[in-house]
Design a protein around this motif. Structure first.
Motif, PDB file in Angstrom:
ATOM      1  N   LYS A   1      64.863  83.430 -28.136  1.00  0.00           N
ATOM      2  CA  LYS A   1      66.047  83.474 -27.000  1.00  0.00           C
ATOM      3  C   LYS A   1      66.094  84.585 -26.171  1.00  0.00           C
ATOM      4  N   LEU A   2      65.879  84.434 -25.066  1.00  0.00           N
ATOM      5  CA  LEU A   2      65.944  85.761 -24.224  1.00  0.00           C
ATOM      6  C   LEU A   2      67.179  86.458 -24.266  1.00  0.00           C
ATOM      7  N   GLY A   3      68.428  85.617 -24.383  1.00  0.00           N
ATOM      8  CA  GLY A   3      69.560  86.538 -24.407  1.00  0.00           C
ATOM      9  C   GLY A   3      69.949  87.410 -25.584  1.00  0.00           C
ATOM     10  N   PHE A   4      69.298  86.975 -26.823  1.00  0.00           N
ATOM     11  CA  PHE A   4      69.273  87.638 -27.865  1.00  0.00           C
ATOM     12  C   PHE A   4      68.358  88.984 -27.804  1.00  0.00           C
ATOM     13  N   ALA A   5      67.281  88.767 -27.338  1.00  0.00           N
ATOM     14  CA  ALA A   5      66.403  90.099 -27.100  1.00  0.00           C
ATOM     15  C   ALA A   5      67.074  91.032 -26.055  1.00  0.00           C
ATOM     16  N   LEU A   6      67.682  90.418 -25.068  1.00  0.00           N
ATOM     17  CA  LEU A   6      68.046  91.373 -23.859  1.00  0.00           C
ATOM     18  C   LEU A   6      69.337  92.250 -24.394  1.00  0.00           C
ATOM     19  N   LYS A   7      70.160  91.432 -25.477  1.00  0.00           N
ATOM     20  CA  LYS A   7      71.316  92.230 -26.054  1.00  0.00           C
ATOM     21  C   LYS A   7      70.885  93.174 -27.032  1.00  0.00           C
ATOM     22  N   TYR A   8      69.977  92.769 -28.003  1.00  0.00           N
ATOM     23  CA  TYR A   8      69.782  93.866 -29.062  1.00  0.00           C
ATOM     24  C   TYR A   8      68.330  94.594 -28.800  1.00  0.00           C
ATOM     25  N   ALA A   9      67.477  94.338 -28.054  1.00  0.00           N
ATOM     26  CA  ALA A   9      66.275  95.330 -28.132  1.00  0.00           C
ATOM     27  C   ALA A   9      66.415  96.460 -27.313  1.00  0.00           C
ATOM     28  N   ASP A  10      65.674  97.469 -27.676  1.00  0.00           N
ATOM     29  CA  ASP A  10      65.628  98.629 -26.939  1.00  0.00           C
ATOM     30  C   ASP A  10      64.395  98.424 -25.986  1.00  0.00           C
ATOM     31  N   TYR A  11      63.479  97.624 -26.267  1.00  0.00           N
ATOM     32  CA  TYR A  11      62.268  97.695 -25.392  1.00  0.00           C
ATOM     33  C   TYR A  11      61.628  96.218 -25.759  1.00  0.00           C
ATOM     34  N   ILE A  12      60.893  95.707 -24.803  1.00  0.00           N
ATOM     35  CA  ILE A  12      60.402  94.369 -24.947  1.00  0.00           C
ATOM     36  C   ILE A  12      58.743  94.334 -24.402  1.00  0.00           C
TER      37      ILE A  12
ATOM     38  N   ILE B   1      55.984  91.313 -23.347  1.00  0.00           N
ATOM     39  CA  ILE B   1      55.852  89.926 -23.243  1.00  0.00           C
ATOM     40  C   ILE B   1      54.363  89.652 -23.415  1.00  0.00           C
ATOM     41  N   ILE B   2      54.108  88.563 -24.445  1.00  0.00           N
ATOM     42  CA  ILE B   2      52.698  88.190 -24.714  1.00  0.00           C
ATOM     43  C   ILE B   2      52.546  86.667 -24.106  1.00  0.00           C
ATOM     44  N   ASN B   3      51.244  86.853 -23.606  1.00  0.00           N
ATOM     45  CA  ASN B   3      50.842  85.666 -23.049  1.00  0.00           C
ATOM     46  C   ASN B   3      49.242  85.382 -23.120  1.00  0.00           C
ATOM     47  N   LYS B   4      48.842  84.097 -23.916  1.00  0.00           N
ATOM     48  CA  LYS B   4      47.625  83.829 -24.261  1.00  0.00           C
ATOM     49  C   LYS B   4      46.915  85.152 -24.862  1.00  0.00           C
ATOM     50  N   GLY B   5      47.620  85.842 -25.727  1.00  0.00           N
ATOM     51  CA  GLY B   5      46.905  86.608 -26.752  1.00  0.00           C
ATOM     52  C   GLY B   5      47.037  88.233 -26.350  1.00  0.00           C
ATOM     53  N   ARG B   6      47.622  88.233 -25.115  1.00  0.00           N
ATOM     54  CA  ARG B   6      47.557  89.776 -24.428  1.00  0.00           C
ATOM     55  C   ARG B   6      48.889  90.010 -23.853  1.00  0.00           C
ATOM     56  N   ILE B   7      49.296  91.440 -24.165  1.00  0.00           N
ATOM     57  CA  ILE B   7      50.520  91.759 -23.677  1.00  0.00           C
ATOM     58  C   ILE B   7      50.443  91.917 -22.131  1.00  0.00           C
ATOM     59  N   VAL B   8      51.431  91.229 -21.366  1.00  0.00           N
ATOM     60  CA  VAL B   8      51.157  91.274 -19.817  1.00  0.00           C
ATOM     61  C   VAL B   8      52.363  91.846 -19.331  1.00  0.00           C
ATOM     62  N   CYS B   9      53.367  92.231 -19.915  1.00  0.00           N
ATOM     63  CA  CYS B   9      54.512  93.081 -19.426  1.00  0.00           C
ATOM     64  C   CYS B   9      55.297  94.009 -20.361  1.00  0.00           C
ATOM     65  N   SER B  10      55.505  94.964 -20.251  1.00  0.00           N
ATOM     66  CA  SER B  10      56.448  95.923 -21.031  1.00  0.00           C
ATOM     67  C   SER B  10      57.228  96.619 -20.205  1.00  0.00           C
TER      68      SER B  10
ATOM     69  N   ASN C   1      64.744  90.802 -13.565  1.00  0.00           N
ATOM     70  CA  ASN C   1      63.244  90.391 -12.976  1.00  0.00           C
ATOM     71  C   ASN C   1      63.204  88.620 -13.291  1.00  0.00           C
ATOM     72  N   HIS C   2      63.474  87.854 -12.172  1.00  0.00           N
ATOM     73  CA  HIS C   2      63.559  86.516 -12.299  1.00  0.00           C
ATOM     74  C   HIS C   2      61.964  86.011 -12.234  1.00  0.00           C
ATOM     75  N   THR C   3      61.369  86.781 -11.566  1.00  0.00           N
ATOM     76  CA  THR C   3      59.794  86.247 -11.384  1.00  0.00           C
ATOM     77  C   THR C   3      59.030  86.260 -12.667  1.00  0.00           C
ATOM     78  N   ILE C   4      59.298  87.635 -13.363  1.00  0.00           N
ATOM     79  CA  ILE C   4      58.704  87.562 -14.888  1.00  0.00           C
ATOM     80  C   ILE C   4      59.095  86.786 -15.778  1.00  0.00           C
ATOM     81  N   ARG C   5      60.444  86.492 -15.855  1.00  0.00           N
ATOM     82  CA  ARG C   5      61.164  85.521 -16.513  1.00  0.00           C
ATOM     83  C   ARG C   5      60.686  84.160 -16.374  1.00  0.00           C
ATOM     84  N   SER C   6      60.618  83.649 -15.339  1.00  0.00           N
ATOM     85  CA  SER C   6      60.066  82.334 -14.734  1.00  0.00           C
ATOM     86  C   SER C   6      58.633  82.093 -15.161  1.00  0.00           C
TER      87      SER C   6
END
Length: 234
Positions: free
Chosen positions: A193-204, A206-215, A224-229
């Motif tokens: 749930k994106l909304g949950f992470a946005l509300k409670y996390a200090d930092y995020i 994003i993992i894709n195909k076994g790699r972290i692609v965004c921090s 950032n709609h582009t990254i979310r999409s």
């Protein structure tokens, strides 16, 4: 200044011949909530299983308070101060609420006791003698979190804690996360749930195909709609 509670350094984890985590680097600072987001099948749960010792990485290092735990057995990792709330809760359905909590008690810390867990989750206190399997999904999630706290962790791994829960119960999980954070526990959170992470996390991350692609920060991801999409489909 205190260093990171958890450091994951270029880990590569496999299931048999399947190459799942392909060089993960990240940190969890003290008393922070760090969220891992990504679509299904991208390696989020494998990352949690690597940290807790269920799937040891073939390469790389996992450091907890500067101690390399990469190849430790899970029970020794728990002794170090890490506890996992697994996806799907996985409580002992044939044990009572009280028994589920007692079986996990380590006696190593006075931070968490039966009384303190019941204070955090009053609903469980009213069901001490009830079988775990007869609880609702939300009550089972509270029990799974309470059971992990009984080991006395300073780092809590939460794997999909809101999965299958109603909006009201999702709010309860969020309140619990905030309270634990306020008690000095660092949290590594895997969430859909994106909304949950946005509300409670200090930092995020994003993992894709076994790699972290965004921090990035929750605010940055929210804008950032582009990254979310591209990586989350939202």
């Amino acid at each position: 200044m205190r260093g990171p509670v958890l450091q994951i350094k270029d880990i590569h984890t496999y299931y048999g011949d399947s190459y799942i985590l392909q060089g993960i680097d990240m940190e969890v600072p003290p008393e922070r909530i760090v969220a891992i987001l990504g679509r299904n099948g991208m390696g989020k749960t494998t990352l949690m299983r690597s940290v807790i010792g269920f799937n040891h990485p073939r390469r790389g290092a996992i450091l907890y308070n500067q101690t390399d735990i990469s190849q430790m057995k899970p029970y020794l990792i728990v002794v170090q101060g890490i506890s996992l709330v697994p996806q799907g809760r996985q409580i002992f359905t044939s044990l009572t609420v009280d028994e589920n909590l007692r079986v996990a008690y380590s006696g190593r810390s006075d931070r968490w006791s039966l009384e303190k867990v019941y204070e955090l989750f009053p609903g469980l206190a009213n069901r001490k003698k009830q079988m775990g399997g007869s609880l609702s999904g939300g009550e089972q999630q509270m029990l799974a979190i309470g059971r992990s706290l009984m080991t006395g962790p300073s780092l809590l791994l939460l794997d999909e804690p809101t999965e299958g829960l109603s909006p009201l119960l999702v709010q309860l999980v969020g309140k619990t996360v905030r309270e634990l954070h306020g008690n000095g526990i660092s949290i590594l959170l895997v969430e859909q749930k994106l909304g949950f992470a946005l509300k409670y996390a200090d930092y995020i991350h994003i993992i894709n195909k076994g790699r972290i692609v965004c921090s990035l920060s929750p605010a940055e991801l929210g804008e950032n709609h582009t990254i979310r999409s591209q990586y989350l489909g939202v």
